[in-house]
Each structure stands twice: as structure tokens, then as C-alpha cells.
Design a protein around this motif. Structure first.
Motif, PDB file in Angstrom:
ATOM      1  N   ASP A   1      25.772  16.654  -4.143  1.00  0.00           N
ATOM      2  CA  ASP A   1      24.687  16.812  -5.396  1.00  0.00           C
ATOM      3  C   ASP A   1      25.297  17.926  -6.265  1.00  0.00           C
ATOM      4  O   ASP A   1      25.043  19.318  -5.747  1.00  0.00           O
ATOM      5  CB  ASP A   1      23.439  16.751  -4.706  1.00  0.00           C
ATOM      6  CG  ASP A   1      22.398  16.822  -5.894  1.00  0.00           C
ATOM      7  OD1 ASP A   1      22.671  16.594  -6.960  1.00  0.00           O
ATOM      8  OD2 ASP A   1      21.236  16.733  -5.471  1.00  0.00           O
ATOM      9  N   GLU A   2      25.874  17.808  -7.284  1.00  0.00           N
ATOM     10  CA  GLU A   2      26.312  18.775  -8.121  1.00  0.00           C
ATOM     11  C   GLU A   2      27.007  19.993  -7.189  1.00  0.00           C
ATOM     12  O   GLU A   2      26.627  21.365  -7.519  1.00  0.00           O
ATOM     13  CB  GLU A   2      25.011  19.592  -8.896  1.00  0.00           C
ATOM     14  CG  GLU A   2      24.650  18.296  -9.745  1.00  0.00           C
ATOM     15  CD  GLU A   2      23.643  19.121 -10.967  1.00  0.00           C
ATOM     16  OE1 GLU A   2      24.018  20.078 -11.433  1.00  0.00           O
ATOM     17  OE2 GLU A   2      23.055  18.343 -11.451  1.00  0.00           O
TER      18      GLU A   2
ATOM     19  N   SER B   1      19.587  13.231  -8.210  1.00  0.00           N
ATOM     20  CA  SER B   1      19.387  14.128  -6.766  1.00  0.00           C
ATOM     21  C   SER B   1      18.325  13.061  -5.780  1.00  0.00           C
ATOM     22  O   SER B   1      18.683  12.944  -4.772  1.00  0.00           O
ATOM     23  CB  SER B   1      18.771  15.445  -6.988  1.00  0.00           C
ATOM     24  OG  SER B   1      19.356  16.192  -7.591  1.00  0.00           O
TER      25      SER B   1
HETATM   26 MG    MG Z   1      19.675  17.052  -9.407  1.00  0.00          MG
END
Ligand code: MG
Ligand code: ADP
Length: 240
Positions: free
Chosen positions: A161-162, A41
Motif C-alpha cells: 500500500d503506497e 487501501s
Molecule cells: Mg490509501
């Protein structure tokens, strides 16, 4: 398009990114995998300057974005980001969420922004939910609105991000399908995900991060079937 050189990031004395090198070509899909806390991240957040790198360079089309000064705003418009939590404006409906940035930041006339937003909602399969508020949408639908909202700024590169980590399993597929379609259309994407099937099918390149380092990178077939690094092997044996 993007060249990251020796990037480091510290939070006080915690070294979160250590000499990360990574380049992304136009139209490429790069998937980043790795254990929690490995710096994935933070890397994405440095790329769109939500975090200031401690050291190193990030070149975007040859220009170091950490030295842009006032042009940072222009740069940010070219980089779309989709988060794990969708962060839609709760008091705006889907259409208004998608229209907001083009109207506010790019001064696009409302009528044009609306048409464009409807096209984007159609693209993510939600034209019939245009007037629904986020609270009335499933997590997967909210995430697809968030993708449409990112696309509304016509970004040159999209960071994820995910994007499916907060979703119920049955809702993951629709979101991945939209991302797959974008990849097919030639969008440049950096995707942090634990969806190894997506990485195998869609990634041009897979990056494995651990402890703030890029430990290994390669074509998905190499990383998944023949990982060279012990840490990559251990990680993959846990998640596959
Ligand atoms: Mg992360
Ligand atoms: P990942 O996304 O791979 O799980 P992160 O980039 O979120 O990893 O985090 C990497 C490390 O940096 C973790 O140890 C995390 O606790 C730390 N970290 C992230 N953001 C901050 C912050 N704003 N302040 C202090 N530490 C942070």
C-alpha cells in the motif's frame, strides 16, 4: 489465485467499495492507481481481512476467505502486507524484526530463522545493517526491512500500500528495485502506488479506481497510452 466478486464495503452509510471485481493470477503483478479516497487501501485491507467486507466474495484458491472462521490466521500468513509507514518494531534491530514472526507464529527454530532473515536482508541489500535499529536506518532502508519481514513468512501473495509514498525521493528507487526483483522472481503482487514508471515497467495489469469502483483495467501500455474512460484520462493527465 485470488478472485474478488462484487465486493462492497461501507463504513456506516459511507460506501467505500462498490461492486469491485478483480482477479489475480499466480505470478501476476497488478498495480492499482487512482485518486486519494477512491478505496484502494480499503480494498487491500479487505483482501487480508484487516477489514470485513460488507458484501461480495473474496475467493483465495477457490475458497471464500470471508467465511473461513478460525482458519483466518492460516490465510493471513499467506498474505504479506507492506504499508506506507513501515511499522517496524522500534526496539528490535533489523534482523530481529525479520525473525520475529517466523519464530513467534511459525515456531521456526531461532537459528534457522536467523539464517533465513540474514538471507532476506541480503536480498534487500541490507546484510550490513542487520544489527541496526529502525531509528538508525533511512526510510528506504526501513521499508526494505519491512519487505524482508513480510517475505520471512513465505507469503503466496504480497500486498503493497503506497510503499514509497512516505520516502524522500532519492530513497524511492532502491525500494522499487527490490519490488521489481520480486516481480521478476514470480511473486504474486498487488501494488497500490503513484509511481507510474513502476506501473509501466512492472505491472502485468493496471487497475484504475475512482469513487469505490474499478473504473478501468488493462495492460499498462493500453491504460497509459490509450485510456478509454474520461476519469482515467483526467487522473493520468494530472499525475503523468
Ligand atoms: Mg490509501
Ligand atoms: P485510498 O487508499 O484510495 O486513498 P481509502 O481506502 O483509504 O482510499 O479510503 C476510501 C474512503 O473510505 C475515504 O473516504 C476514507 O475516508 C474512508 N475510510 C477509510 N477507512 C475508514 C474507516 N475506518 N472508517 C470510516 N471511513 C473510512
Amino acid at each position: 489465485m485470488l478472485q474478488i466478486k462484487n465486493l462492497s464495503k461501507c463504513f456506516e452509510d459511507l460506501e467505500v467499495l462498490r461492486a469491485v471485481n478483480l482477479s489475480v493470477e499466480k505470478g501476476e503483478v497488478v498495480v492499482i492507481i487512482g485518486p486519494s479516497g477512491s478505496g484502494k487501501s480499503t480494498l487491500l485491507r479487505c483482501v487480508n481481512l484487516l477489514e470485513n467486507p460488507t458484501g461480495g466474495e473474496i475467493l483465495y484458491q477457490g475458497e471464500d476467505i470471508t467465511q473461513l472462521g478460525k482458519k483466518v490466521t492460516d490465510y493471513r500468513k499467506q498474505v504479506g502486507m507492506v504499508f506506507q509507514r513501515f511499522n517496524l518494531f522500534p526496539l528490535k534491530n533489523a534482523l530481529e524484526n525479520v525473525m520475529y514472526a517466523p519464530v513467534k507464529l511459525n515456531k521456526v527454530p531461532v537459528k534457522d530463522a536467523k539464517e533465513q532473515a540474514m538471507d532476506l536482508l541480503r536480498k534487500v541489500g541490507l546484510e550490513n545493517r542487520a544489527h541496526a535499529y529502525p531509528s538508525a536506518l533511512s526510510g528506504g532502508q526501513q521499508q526494505r526491512v519491512a519487505i524482508a519481514r513480510a517475505l520471512a513468512m513465505k507469503p503466496e501473495i504480497l500486498l503493497f500500500d503506497e510503499p514509497t509514498s512516505a520516502l524522500d525521493p532519492e530513497l524511492v528507487g532502491d525500494v522499487l528495485e527490490v519490488m521489481k526483483q520480486l516481480a521478476k522472481e514470480g511473486m504474486t503482487m498487488i501494488v497500490v502506488t503513484h509511481e507510474m514508471g513502476f506501473a509501466k515497467d512492472v505491472a502485468d495489469r493496471v487497475i484504475f479506481m475512482d469513487g469505490g469502483f474499478v473504473v478501468e483495467e488493462g495492460a499498462p501500455q493500453d491504460i497509459f497510452t490509450n485510456p478509454k474512460n474520461e476519469r482515467t484520462r483526467t487522473f493520468l493527465s494530472r499525475v503523468l
